[in-house]
Design a protein around this motif. Structure first.
Motif, PDB file in Angstrom:
ATOM      1  N   ALA A 175      49.393  38.716  40.633  1.00 33.64           N
ATOM      2  CA  ALA A 175      47.977  38.657  40.999  1.00 33.64           C
ATOM      3  C   ALA A 175      47.036  38.534  39.807  1.00 33.64           C
ATOM      4  CB  ALA A 175      47.619  39.873  41.852  1.00 33.64           C
ATOM      5  N   PRO A 176      47.192  39.351  38.741  1.00 32.16           N
ATOM      6  CA  PRO A 176      46.257  39.178  37.622  1.00 32.16           C
ATOM      7  C   PRO A 176      46.325  37.787  37.017  1.00 32.16           C
ATOM      8  CG  PRO A 176      47.524  41.185  37.359  1.00 32.16           C
ATOM      9  CD  PRO A 176      48.138  40.441  38.487  1.00 32.16           C
ATOM     10  N   MET A 177      47.538  37.227  36.975  1.00 24.95           N
ATOM     11  CA  MET A 177      47.652  35.876  36.419  1.00 24.95           C
ATOM     12  C   MET A 177      46.975  34.866  37.331  1.00 24.95           C
ATOM     13  SD  MET A 177      51.607  36.115  35.335  1.00 24.95           S
ATOM     14  CE  MET A 177      52.286  37.684  34.898  1.00 24.95           C
ATOM     15  N   MET A 178      47.100  35.076  38.641  1.00 26.09           N
ATOM     16  CA  MET A 178      46.447  34.154  39.574  1.00 26.09           C
ATOM     17  C   MET A 178      44.933  34.249  39.468  1.00 26.09           C
ATOM     18  SD  MET A 178      48.604  32.379  41.202  1.00 26.09           S
ATOM     19  CE  MET A 178      47.825  31.818  42.697  1.00 26.09           C
ATOM     20  N   ALA A 179      44.438  35.410  39.066  1.00 21.82           N
ATOM     21  CA  ALA A 179      42.998  35.515  38.862  1.00 21.82           C
ATOM     22  C   ALA A 179      42.592  34.948  37.509  1.00 21.82           C
ATOM     23  CB  ALA A 179      42.562  36.980  38.963  1.00 21.82           C
ATOM     24  N   VAL A 203      40.717  32.879  44.504  1.00 22.72           N
ATOM     25  CA  VAL A 203      40.744  33.901  45.551  1.00 22.72           C
ATOM     26  C   VAL A 203      42.142  34.484  45.709  1.00 22.72           C
ATOM     27  CG1 VAL A 203      41.230  32.358  47.458  1.00 22.72           C
ATOM     28  CG2 VAL A 203      39.950  34.433  47.856  1.00 22.72           C
ATOM     29  N   TYR A 204      43.157  33.703  45.333  1.00 19.13           N
ATOM     30  CA  TYR A 204      44.522  34.211  45.482  1.00 19.13           C
ATOM     31  C   TYR A 204      44.724  35.469  44.657  1.00 19.13           C
ATOM     32  CZ  TYR A 204      46.116  30.193  48.089  1.00 19.13           C
ATOM     33  OH  TYR A 204      46.283  29.263  49.057  1.00 19.13           O
ATOM     34  N   GLY A 205      44.132  35.483  43.472  1.00 18.19           N
ATOM     35  CA  GLY A 205      44.281  36.658  42.628  1.00 18.19           C
ATOM     36  C   GLY A 205      43.789  37.908  43.323  1.00 18.19           C
ATOM     37  N   ALA A 206      42.569  37.836  43.836  1.00 20.08           N
ATOM     38  CA  ALA A 206      41.986  39.006  44.480  1.00 20.08           C
ATOM     39  C   ALA A 206      42.755  39.374  45.743  1.00 20.08           C
ATOM     40  CB  ALA A 206      40.526  38.734  44.804  1.00 20.08           C
ATOM     41  N   ALA A 207      43.067  38.379  46.566  1.00 20.69           N
ATOM     42  CA  ALA A 207      43.738  38.672  47.827  1.00 20.69           C
ATOM     43  C   ALA A 207      45.139  39.233  47.579  1.00 20.69           C
ATOM     44  CB  ALA A 207      43.804  37.408  48.681  1.00 20.69           C
ATOM     45  N   LEU A 208      45.870  38.636  46.629  1.00 19.69           N
ATOM     46  CA  LEU A 208      47.217  39.125  46.332  1.00 19.69           C
ATOM     47  C   LEU A 208      47.174  40.533  45.756  1.00 19.69           C
ATOM     48  CD1 LEU A 208      49.249  36.179  44.821  1.00 19.69           C
ATOM     49  CD2 LEU A 208      49.528  37.317  46.998  1.00 19.69           C
ATOM     50  N   ALA A 209      46.209  40.772  44.875  1.00 23.21           N
ATOM     51  CA  ALA A 209      46.102  42.104  44.292  1.00 23.21           C
ATOM     52  C   ALA A 209      45.850  43.136  45.377  1.00 23.21           C
ATOM     53  CB  ALA A 209      44.985  42.132  43.256  1.00 23.21           C
ATOM     54  N   GLY A 210      44.971  42.803  46.312  1.00 18.65           N
ATOM     55  CA  GLY A 210      44.683  43.729  47.388  1.00 18.65           C
ATOM     56  C   GLY A 210      45.895  43.981  48.265  1.00 18.65           C
ATOM     57  N   MET A 218      42.863  41.856  32.627  1.00 18.88           N
ATOM     58  CA  MET A 218      42.867  40.439  32.974  1.00 18.88           C
ATOM     59  C   MET A 218      41.905  40.160  34.119  1.00 18.88           C
ATOM     60  SD  MET A 218      46.891  39.648  32.546  1.00 18.88           S
ATOM     61  CE  MET A 218      46.973  37.907  32.887  1.00 18.88           C
ATOM     62  N   PHE A 219      41.855  41.062  35.088  1.00 15.72           N
ATOM     63  CA  PHE A 219      40.860  40.891  36.162  1.00 15.72           C
ATOM     64  C   PHE A 219      39.453  40.902  35.590  1.00 15.72           C
ATOM     65  CE2 PHE A 219      44.158  42.431  39.182  1.00 15.72           C
ATOM     66  CZ  PHE A 219      44.118  41.337  40.004  1.00 15.72           C
ATOM     67  N   MET A 220      39.228  41.851  34.676  1.00 12.89           N
ATOM     68  CA  MET A 220      37.885  42.003  34.141  1.00 12.89           C
ATOM     69  C   MET A 220      37.502  40.781  33.312  1.00 12.89           C
ATOM     70  SD  MET A 220      36.480  45.390  32.266  1.00 12.89           S
ATOM     71  CE  MET A 220      36.741  44.823  30.609  1.00 12.89           C
ATOM     72  N   ILE A 221      38.440  40.360  32.431  1.00 10.32           N
ATOM     73  CA  ILE A 221      38.136  39.217  31.565  1.00 10.32           C
ATOM     74  C   ILE A 221      37.920  37.972  32.419  1.00 10.32           C
ATOM     75  CG2 ILE A 221      39.072  37.716  29.799  1.00 10.32           C
ATOM     76  CD1 ILE A 221      38.565  40.108  28.402  1.00 10.32           C
ATOM     77  N   SER A 222      38.750  37.820  33.466  1.00  9.43           N
ATOM     78  CA  SER A 222      38.607  36.608  34.274  1.00  9.43           C
ATOM     79  C   SER A 222      37.243  36.581  34.941  1.00  9.43           C
ATOM     80  CB  SER A 222      39.715  36.533  35.308  1.00  9.43           C
ATOM     81  OG  SER A 222      39.530  37.511  36.297  1.00  9.43           O
ATOM     82  N   GLU A 223      36.703  37.770  35.262  1.00 10.77           N
ATOM     83  CA  GLU A 223      35.365  37.817  35.831  1.00 10.77           C
ATOM     84  C   GLU A 223      34.341  37.290  34.830  1.00 10.77           C
ATOM     85  OE1 GLU A 223      34.667  41.486  38.142  1.00 10.77           O
ATOM     86  OE2 GLU A 223      32.780  41.486  37.055  1.00 10.77           O
TER      87      GLU A 223
END
Lengths: 251, 473
Positions: free
Chosen positions: B133-137, B200-207, B316-321
């Motif tokens: 998930a983090p990589m997908m984001a 969106v895959y990153g967020a959805a997969l992480a959830g 990675m989530f934060m940086i991608s944001e």
């Protein structure tokens, strides 16, 4: 429903919900106005100098800088008169503590943080003195009752500092050496002042010129502005109370 | 004092960026020459793509995104009348022991913290998806940056020193150099929409993979929010596509060099399509999942889809944001704010005079700097919006996406199409755009709401007209 005379009919006002006005429904102009407010704060604080004066509460910098933060260790707001800070033992003129080991403070202390061991002067049949006077500053609740209880003005909390940080609990146990700070204090009623020699009880001979025994009118005390530190008030730093490097551990 | 210091810092940063743009050009041309000598003429694009990937994506975007983590906190402190982060020190460097350096060392401290924290994976989590998930984001937002044109395409021979190097490598410096990872991509904006949709895959997969109810709520919120904004995002740019007649970002940038009203204004997208600009900005803002559209990570409701993440996975989530912020700003600059062109109408001849004074390369440096300045202003605007607006309730986000943005985008397409059909010189579109902008600014500045009657009755105040009476208790 029958009318109850005890309860008069009360009027209440119901405002009809008219919904949003056309301006509010546009939404974007209101957002832009809000952004303008935020941007004004941003640029004021970016380009303006911060007001670093800790003496005023409402700090206003140049160019609209509205940061009112006090950078605590570097900038300190003066404490009000009567602020209860770290304890100190008041010395008398020969450098010994004024304390006569009467145990009043240790008795009144609700946190039981004062420990006293009394001793006697070999040359003085009357006065006692504390061979040990220890305050555990971690247990102290800073209530000030010890200062109130002291009959000799020997313990004060007028240092206007906090307990400095230590790396161990032992560091917060303050012996006489760390507590005995500040200028010497003497009163006409002090027995060691009244007696010529500390070895003998004294016949009551008034000192000339002392206000307690003088017939001259007492001059009024010079006033100082409220909120400022009294000119005779000794000033302390936290470092004055830090543990000395090579202090012998007391058993 | 501080004003002078801040001005000096800003000027210094601009000078640094100016030099950086030149260095990026030079490196791209140099690697182009190298690859041409290795793989034969015509293969310069390989070296340039590698150089641009390193300089633009890894250096520029990554560094800007890391600095944004500090800038967000520092800027927000200024917007809120605070001092902000200033306690991290570079004490190992002599002379900097008591210098806060504007809080910039905090991003180093953050990086060290992220990298050294425990990388925790919940026992019941789906390990593969949880790691994916983090990589997908992270990935799609960087890929998205590939099409953003930072500076114009110039011949390699215009860059000082390159012609000589090319001769020493046995090739010729005739190839064009541009600061774009994937220059002249014909599908342009469609690629951008596709990659933005992947995020969106990153967020959805992480959830989903966290096996946590709150994370799942956040992931679902993220997914449905993205879906409701995806259509408005695409449709809001259709007007621009029609006006410029292209999907390619370079061509869209070039199409904005026209003059409106005989040289009074540059033919920027924001003047031609102010409504499209607002819609796209709002929709893209929702795509970045930041306040006021940060319902997927609403810290006070559901902690968010990354609630179970820690350490660098969370980083990675934060940086991608933050990368999303940079990329979005770049896209908006390229499509609506004239791209890398100087913010004056071309009829004034500023760019032409710079080109005649400093040469093509000098003009390219100024234009690259212009792009970066415009991007920086948009980044700042996003933070301004973040700190000016409260989080919109979840159903309100959906309402905004489906019921407001989507119909407005459709209406925008129809009106734009009709006006382009009537007047292919875009002047009619420009007139409408200026009217809309003037109305917006006029209402914002001039409108004063009528004072509302006081609804609370105080002692001594005459009673308001009762609309209801009763036996009250």
């Amino acid at each position: 429903m029958a009318h109850d005379p005890k309860h008069e009919p009360r009027e209440f006002h119901v405002e009809e919900d008219k919904g949003l006005t056309w301006f509010e429904r546009l939404y974007v102009p209101a957002i832009i106005r809000g952004l303008a407010v935020t941007a004004r704060h941003f640029f004021g604080n970016l380009f303006g100098d911060r007001d670093t004066n800790p003496d005023v509460v409402y700090r206003k910098g140049t160019l609209g800088n509205a940061v009112s933060t006090v950078q605590y260790p570097e900038e300190k707001i003066p404490y009000p008169v009567g602020y209860r800070g770290l304890h100190r033992l008041v010395p008398r003129e020969d450098g010994k503590p004024r304390c006569v080991a009467c145990y009043m403070c240790a008795t009144v202390c609700p946190a039981q943080c004062i420990y006293i061991e009394a001793g006697e002067y070999s040359d003085d049949p009357i006065e006692k003195y504390p061979t040990r006077f220890v305050i555990d500053e971690l247990r102290c609740v800073v209530c000030g009752l010890c200062v109130e209880a002291c009959p000799k003005d020997a313990i004060r909390m007028d240092t206007f500092t906090h307990t400095p940080p230590e790396y161990s609990r032992e560091g917060f146990i303050y012996p006489v050496e760390r507590l005995l700070k500040g200028p010497a204090v003497a009163y006409p009623s002090d027995p060691w002042v009244k007696r010529e020699s500390s070895a003998q009880p004294h016949q009551h001979v008034p000192f000339h010129g002392l206000a307690e025994h003088s017939t001259e009118p007492v001059p009024p005390k010079p006033k100082h502005p409220v909120g400022t530190v009294h000119p005779t008030q000794p000033r302390f730093q936290e470092s004055d109370f830090q543990k000395p490097v090579a202090l012998p551990r007391q058993k | 004092m501080r004003a002078a210091l801040m001005t000096a810092v800003i000027v210094g940063v601009l000078a640094l960026l100016f030099v950086l743009v030149g260095a990026f050009y030079w490196l791209a041309a140099f690697l182009g020459v190298v690859s041409a000598s290795l793989f034969g003429p015509g293969s310069e694009f390989i070296g340039m793509a590698v150089a641009n990937m390193v300089t633009l994506v890894l250096v520029l975007v990554m560094v800007v995104a890391s600095l944004l983590t500090v800038a967000e906190r520092k800027w927000s402190s200024m917007m809120q009348d605070r001092i902000g982060p200033n306690r991290a020190r570079l004490a190992i460097i002599p002379g900097l022991k008591n210098r806060s350096l504007g809080g910039i060392p905090h991003f180093l401290a953050d990086g060290i913290k992220m990298l050294t924290k425990e990388d925790f994976i919940p026992a019941q989590a789906s390990r593969f998806l949880y790691s994916l998930a983090p990589m997908m984001a992270f990935g799609p937002v960087f890929i998205l940056f590939a099409i953003v044109p930072i500076a114009p395409e110039i011949p390699a021979s215009a860059i000082p020193g390159i012609a000589g190097i090319a001769a020493s490598f046995g090739t010729t410096a005739t190839f064009p150099v541009s600061l774009t990872v994937a220059p002249n991509l014909d599908i342009g904006l469609l690629y951008a929409f596709a990659m933005a949709g992947l995020a969106v895959y990153g967020a959805a997969l992480a959830g989903w993979a966290s096996n946590n109810k709150l994370a799942l709520l956040g992931g679902i919120r993220a997914a449905s929010q993205m879906i409701s904004y995806e259509i408005a995002l695409g449709l809001s740019l259709v007007g621009c596509m029609m006006a410029y007649g292209s999907l390619q970002l370079e061509e869209m940038t070039e199409a904005q060099t026209g003059n409106l009203f005989g040289g009074l204004l540059p033919a920027w997208g924001i003047f031609l399509q102010p409504l499209g600009f607002l819609l796209f900005f709002a929709a893209a803002f929702a795509e970045t999942k930041r306040a006021p559209f940060d319902a997927p990570e609403g810290e006070s409701e559901v902690i968010g889809y990354f609630v179970e993440y820690s350490g660098m996975r969370f980083g990675m989530f934060m940086i991608s944001e933050f990368v999303e912020i940079v990329v979005l700003s770049g896209l908006v600059t390229a499509v609506f704010l004239g791209g890398y062109h100087l913010p004056v109408p071309p009829a004034w001849g500023l760019e032409a005079s710079i080109a005649s004074t400093f040469g093509v390369f000098g003009l390219a440096l100024f234009q690259g700097l212009t792009f970066l300045i415009k991007t920086a202003i948009l980044i700042w605007l996003q933070l301004l919006i973040r700190w000016s607006m409260i989080r919109i309730r979840y159903d309100q986000i959906q309402t905004l996406g489906w019921k407001i943005l989507l119909p407005l985008a459709l209406a925008n397409i129809v009106v734009t199409g009709v006006l382009i059909l009537v007047d292919p010189s875009l002047n009619a579109l420009g007139v409408l755009g200026i009217i809309v902008l003037a109305l917006l600014i006029g209402i914002t500045v001039l409108y004063r709401a009528p004072a509302k009657p006081a609804s609370i009755r105080f002692a001594g105040q005459p009673a308001a007209t009762p609309v209801a009476t009763g036996h009250g208790h």
